[in-house]
Design a protein around this motif. Sequence first.
Motif: not given
Length: 145
Positions: A3, A18, A21-23, A93
Amino acid sequence: MRENLAETARALGEAVRDVRGYEYAVINDHALFPYRYADRPRPLDRARLPANASPTRHRLFRAHGPQPPEALFDVDEDLATEEYLGLREAFEELGASTRLVCVFFTADVENGIHAIHWGDAHLEPDRTFTWLYREQLPIASVQTE
Protein backbone atom coordinates in the motif's frame (compact mmCIF):
# COMPACT_ATOMS: atom_id res chain seq x y z
CA MET A 1 4.32 -2.16 2.33
CA ARG A 2 2.43 -2.75 -0.95
CA GLU A 3 0.00 0.00 0.00
CA ASN A 4 2.87 2.41 0.82
CA LEU A 5 4.52 1.74 -2.53
CA ALA A 6 1.21 2.34 -4.32
CA GLU A 7 0.64 5.62 -2.43
CA THR A 8 4.18 6.80 -3.18
CA ALA A 9 3.81 5.89 -6.87
CA ARG A 10 0.57 7.92 -7.04
CA ALA A 11 2.23 10.89 -5.33
CA LEU A 12 5.04 10.74 -7.92
CA GLY A 13 2.57 10.55 -10.81
CA GLU A 14 3.40 6.91 -11.58
CA ALA A 15 0.93 4.15 -12.40
CA VAL A 16 -0.87 2.01 -9.82
CA ARG A 17 -2.63 -1.13 -11.08
CA ASP A 18 -5.29 -3.20 -9.34
CA VAL A 19 -4.72 -6.95 -9.53
CA ARG A 20 -7.52 -8.95 -7.95
CA GLY A 21 -8.21 -6.22 -5.36
CA TYR A 22 -4.56 -5.47 -4.52
CA GLU A 23 -2.80 -2.36 -5.77
CA TYR A 24 0.72 -2.57 -7.18
CA ALA A 25 3.01 0.34 -8.07
CA VAL A 26 4.13 0.13 -11.72
CA ILE A 27 7.08 2.29 -12.68
CA ASN A 28 8.47 2.19 -16.23
CA ASP A 29 6.72 -1.15 -16.95
CA HIS A 30 8.06 -2.71 -13.73
CA ALA A 31 5.56 -3.82 -11.08
CA LEU A 32 6.94 -3.67 -7.53
CA PHE A 33 6.16 -6.86 -5.60
CA PRO A 34 6.89 -6.43 -1.87
CA TYR A 35 7.10 -9.60 0.20
CA ARG A 36 7.93 -10.03 3.90
CA TYR A 37 9.56 -13.43 3.99
CA ALA A 38 10.25 -13.55 7.73
CA ASP A 39 9.43 -11.73 10.95
CA ARG A 40 13.01 -12.07 12.21
CA PRO A 41 16.39 -11.61 10.53
CA ARG A 42 16.97 -14.43 8.01
CA PRO A 43 19.21 -14.76 4.96
CA LEU A 44 17.53 -14.03 1.64
CA ASP A 45 18.30 -17.53 0.36
CA ARG A 46 15.90 -18.85 3.04
CA ALA A 47 12.95 -16.94 1.52
CA ARG A 48 10.11 -19.22 0.49
CA LEU A 49 6.56 -18.62 -0.69
CA PRO A 50 4.12 -20.23 1.79
CA ALA A 51 2.32 -23.42 0.78
CA ASN A 52 -1.01 -21.58 1.09
CA ALA A 53 0.06 -18.65 -1.13
CA SER A 54 -2.68 -17.49 -3.45
CA PRO A 55 -2.83 -18.59 -7.09
CA THR A 56 -2.56 -14.87 -7.94
CA ARG A 57 0.94 -14.69 -6.42
CA HIS A 58 2.02 -17.78 -8.34
CA ARG A 59 0.63 -16.34 -11.57
CA LEU A 60 2.35 -12.98 -11.02
CA PHE A 61 5.71 -14.73 -10.86
CA ARG A 62 5.01 -17.03 -13.79
CA ALA A 63 3.59 -14.32 -16.04
CA HIS A 64 5.69 -11.30 -15.11
CA GLY A 65 8.77 -12.67 -13.33
CA PRO A 66 11.99 -13.73 -15.02
CA GLN A 67 12.18 -17.08 -16.73
CA PRO A 68 14.50 -19.68 -15.19
CA PRO A 69 18.15 -19.21 -16.19
CA GLU A 70 18.32 -22.59 -17.90
CA ALA A 71 15.38 -24.87 -18.50
CA LEU A 72 15.80 -28.61 -18.83
CA PHE A 73 13.67 -28.45 -21.96
CA ASP A 74 11.18 -26.12 -23.61
CA VAL A 75 7.56 -27.13 -23.84
CA ASP A 76 6.23 -26.91 -27.38
CA GLU A 77 3.04 -24.82 -27.26
CA ASP A 78 1.27 -27.48 -29.36
CA LEU A 79 1.86 -29.98 -26.54
CA ALA A 80 1.18 -27.67 -23.58
CA THR A 81 -1.98 -28.16 -21.52
CA GLU A 82 -4.55 -25.40 -21.03
CA GLU A 83 -3.52 -25.18 -17.35
CA TYR A 84 0.15 -24.66 -18.32
CA LEU A 85 -0.75 -21.99 -20.86
CA GLY A 86 -2.98 -20.29 -18.27
CA LEU A 87 -0.07 -20.03 -15.85
CA ARG A 88 1.99 -18.25 -18.51
CA GLU A 89 -0.80 -15.81 -19.37
CA ALA A 90 -0.01 -12.26 -18.27
CA PHE A 91 -2.36 -10.25 -16.09
CA GLU A 92 -4.14 -7.78 -18.36
CA GLU A 93 -4.23 -5.30 -15.48
CA LEU A 94 -0.43 -5.05 -15.52
CA GLY A 95 0.12 -5.37 -19.25
CA ALA A 96 1.96 -8.12 -21.07
CA SER A 97 5.30 -6.27 -21.16
CA THR A 98 5.35 -5.45 -17.41
CA ARG A 99 8.14 -7.16 -15.49
CA LEU A 100 8.04 -8.02 -11.79
CA VAL A 101 10.63 -6.44 -9.47
CA CYS A 102 10.79 -8.23 -6.13
CA VAL A 103 11.22 -6.23 -2.93
CA PHE A 104 11.83 -8.87 -0.23
CA PHE A 105 12.29 -7.93 3.41
CA THR A 106 12.29 -9.16 6.99
CA ALA A 107 10.51 -7.08 9.62
CA ASP A 108 8.68 -7.14 12.91
CA VAL A 109 6.49 -4.66 14.77
CA GLU A 110 9.03 -3.81 17.50
CA ASN A 111 12.16 -3.42 15.35
CA GLY A 112 10.76 -2.48 11.95
CA ILE A 113 12.64 -3.64 8.85
CA HIS A 114 15.75 -5.76 9.53
CA ALA A 115 16.90 -6.20 5.90
CA ILE A 116 15.50 -5.38 2.48
CA HIS A 117 16.56 -6.66 -0.95
CA TRP A 118 15.33 -5.99 -4.46
CA GLY A 119 15.91 -7.67 -7.81
CA ASP A 120 14.73 -10.35 -10.23
CA ALA A 121 13.61 -13.56 -8.55
CA HIS A 122 12.33 -16.66 -10.32
CA LEU A 123 9.83 -18.73 -8.33
CA GLU A 124 10.88 -22.39 -8.31
CA PRO A 125 8.44 -25.33 -8.13
CA ASP A 126 9.46 -25.96 -4.48
CA ARG A 127 8.40 -22.35 -3.65
CA THR A 128 11.99 -21.13 -3.18
CA PHE A 129 13.53 -18.38 -5.32
CA THR A 130 16.43 -18.23 -7.73
CA TRP A 131 17.78 -14.70 -7.91
CA LEU A 132 18.98 -13.63 -11.33
CA TYR A 133 19.92 -10.25 -9.88
CA ARG A 134 19.66 -8.91 -6.34
CA GLU A 135 20.88 -6.03 -4.29
CA GLN A 136 20.57 -5.33 -0.58
CA LEU A 137 19.25 -1.84 0.12
CA PRO A 138 20.42 0.30 3.04
CA ILE A 139 18.00 0.78 5.89
CA ALA A 140 17.34 4.35 7.02
CA SER A 141 17.84 4.76 10.74
CA VAL A 142 15.11 6.56 12.63
CA GLN A 143 16.29 9.15 15.13
CA THR A 144 14.19 9.50 18.26
CA GLU A 145 14.53 12.47 20.57
